[in-house]
Motif scaffolding. Structure first.
Motif, PDB file in Angstrom:
ATOM      1  N   CYS A  82       3.727 130.639  13.070  1.00  0.00           N
ATOM      2  CA  CYS A  82       2.941 129.924  14.390  1.00  0.00           C
ATOM      3  C   CYS A  82       1.493 130.311  14.413  1.00  0.00           C
ATOM      4  O   CYS A  82       0.441 129.787  14.856  1.00  0.00           O
ATOM      5  CB  CYS A  82       3.692 130.044  15.615  1.00  0.00           C
ATOM      6  SG  CYS A  82       5.061 129.444  15.810  1.00  0.00           S
ATOM      7  N   TRP A  95       7.291 125.095  13.534  1.00  0.00           N
ATOM      8  CA  TRP A  95       6.663 124.737  14.630  1.00  0.00           C
ATOM      9  C   TRP A  95       6.726 123.234  15.412  1.00  0.00           C
ATOM     10  O   TRP A  95       7.277 122.452  14.909  1.00  0.00           O
ATOM     11  CB  TRP A  95       4.999 125.189  14.506  1.00  0.00           C
ATOM     12  CG  TRP A  95       4.744 124.299  12.919  1.00  0.00           C
ATOM     13  CD1 TRP A  95       4.820 122.941  12.883  1.00  0.00           C
ATOM     14  CD2 TRP A  95       4.164 124.886  11.988  1.00  0.00           C
ATOM     15  NE1 TRP A  95       4.241 122.606  11.507  1.00  0.00           N
ATOM     16  CE2 TRP A  95       3.995 123.793  11.113  1.00  0.00           C
ATOM     17  CE3 TRP A  95       3.858 126.294  11.612  1.00  0.00           C
ATOM     18  CZ2 TRP A  95       3.435 124.171   9.475  1.00  0.00           C
ATOM     19  CZ3 TRP A  95       3.440 126.497  10.503  1.00  0.00           C
ATOM     20  CH2 TRP A  95       3.256 125.438   9.348  1.00  0.00           C
ATOM     21  N   VAL A 139       1.818 126.073  21.120  1.00  0.00           N
ATOM     22  CA  VAL A 139       2.440 126.311  19.811  1.00  0.00           C
ATOM     23  C   VAL A 139       3.684 126.808  20.122  1.00  0.00           C
ATOM     24  O   VAL A 139       3.663 128.099  20.640  1.00  0.00           O
ATOM     25  CB  VAL A 139       1.442 126.909  18.896  1.00  0.00           C
ATOM     26  CG1 VAL A 139       2.196 127.238  17.447  1.00  0.00           C
ATOM     27  CG2 VAL A 139       0.012 126.488  18.983  1.00  0.00           C
ATOM     28  N   TRP A 197       8.511 133.596  12.128  1.00  0.00           N
ATOM     29  CA  TRP A 197       8.054 132.419  12.917  1.00  0.00           C
ATOM     30  C   TRP A 197       6.891 132.893  13.602  1.00  0.00           C
ATOM     31  O   TRP A 197       5.961 132.033  13.683  1.00  0.00           O
ATOM     32  CB  TRP A 197       9.114 131.880  13.812  1.00  0.00           C
ATOM     33  CG  TRP A 197       9.418 132.741  14.787  1.00  0.00           C
ATOM     34  CD1 TRP A 197      10.703 133.646  14.965  1.00  0.00           C
ATOM     35  CD2 TRP A 197       8.914 133.000  16.345  1.00  0.00           C
ATOM     36  NE1 TRP A 197      10.519 134.449  16.080  1.00  0.00           N
ATOM     37  CE2 TRP A 197       9.554 133.909  17.040  1.00  0.00           C
ATOM     38  CE3 TRP A 197       7.979 132.225  16.702  1.00  0.00           C
ATOM     39  CZ2 TRP A 197       9.166 134.091  18.315  1.00  0.00           C
ATOM     40  CZ3 TRP A 197       7.514 132.524  17.888  1.00  0.00           C
ATOM     41  CH2 TRP A 197       8.019 133.542  18.861  1.00  0.00           C
ATOM     42  N   ALA A 252       7.875 127.718  18.388  1.00  0.00           N
ATOM     43  CA  ALA A 252       8.789 127.863  17.280  1.00  0.00           C
ATOM     44  C   ALA A 252       9.849 127.091  17.514  1.00  0.00           C
ATOM     45  O   ALA A 252      10.566 127.746  18.613  1.00  0.00           O
ATOM     46  CB  ALA A 252       8.712 129.081  16.865  1.00  0.00           C
TER      47      ALA A 252
END
Length: 169
Positions: free
Chosen positions: A95, A45, A78, A91, A80
């Motif tokens: 996240c 992240w 947020v 991912w 990745a």
């Protein structure tokens, strides 16, 4: 507030006081988000903290699920970094775990927040790539809009025994 109380009383907040969120609280939220589990501990992240009014106001133009950002003092995107992923395809799960930690931390610190889904909606992802000039290989996942709550929705018991199965369906 203990963890179970936080889990059961956290609500999505879409109305905020006209009051900035101090940088030290943002840092505490980010620390909580980064404490989340991730596949093979890859921690893929990255977080983009948004408190610039021009940027916040532009978000609903491509993220129609985030109109409340226009009344919020801050948001955190947020993301990745795909090259950090050790278990391909995980991912989004990583996240999501970081996003939930962020939401619970916000509630525990007296802030209100709402999770706005970005991934897998390509038009929303592309909007954030353009707005924030995200580098290649960085995928936007969730937007957490936050601030001091100007609303206080009641808690709800969402337990559904009909959704629980033991030792098989």
């Amino acid at each position: 507030m203990d963890v179970l109380e936080a889990l059961h009383t956290r609500r999505s907040i879409r109305q905020y006081q006209d009051r900035p969120v101090p940088a030290e609280l943002i840092d505490r939220l980010l620390r909580a988000a980064m404490a989340a589990p991730s596949a093979r501990n890859a921690q893929p992240w990255h977080f983009v903290v948004l408190d610039d009014r021009t940027l916040l106001d532009a978000i609903p133009e491509f993220a129609p699920n985030a109109p409340m950002v226009r009344g919020a003092p801050a948001a955190i995107l947020v993301c990745a970094e795909l090259r950090l992923e050790l278990s391909p395809g995980y991912w989004p799960v990583d996240c999501a775990a970081a996003t939930e930690n962020l939401l619970l931390a916000a509630h525990g610190l007296g802030l209100g927040a709402v999770w706005c889904g970005i991934y897998p909606r390509e038009e929303r992802m592309a909007g954030f790539r353009r707005l924030l000039d995200l580098p290649k290989g960085i995928e936007p996942h969730s937007l957490v809009v936050l601030g001091y709550p100007a609303e206080h929705p009641p808690s709800q018991d969402r337990y559904r025994p009909d959704r629980v199965h033991r030792n098989g369906w």
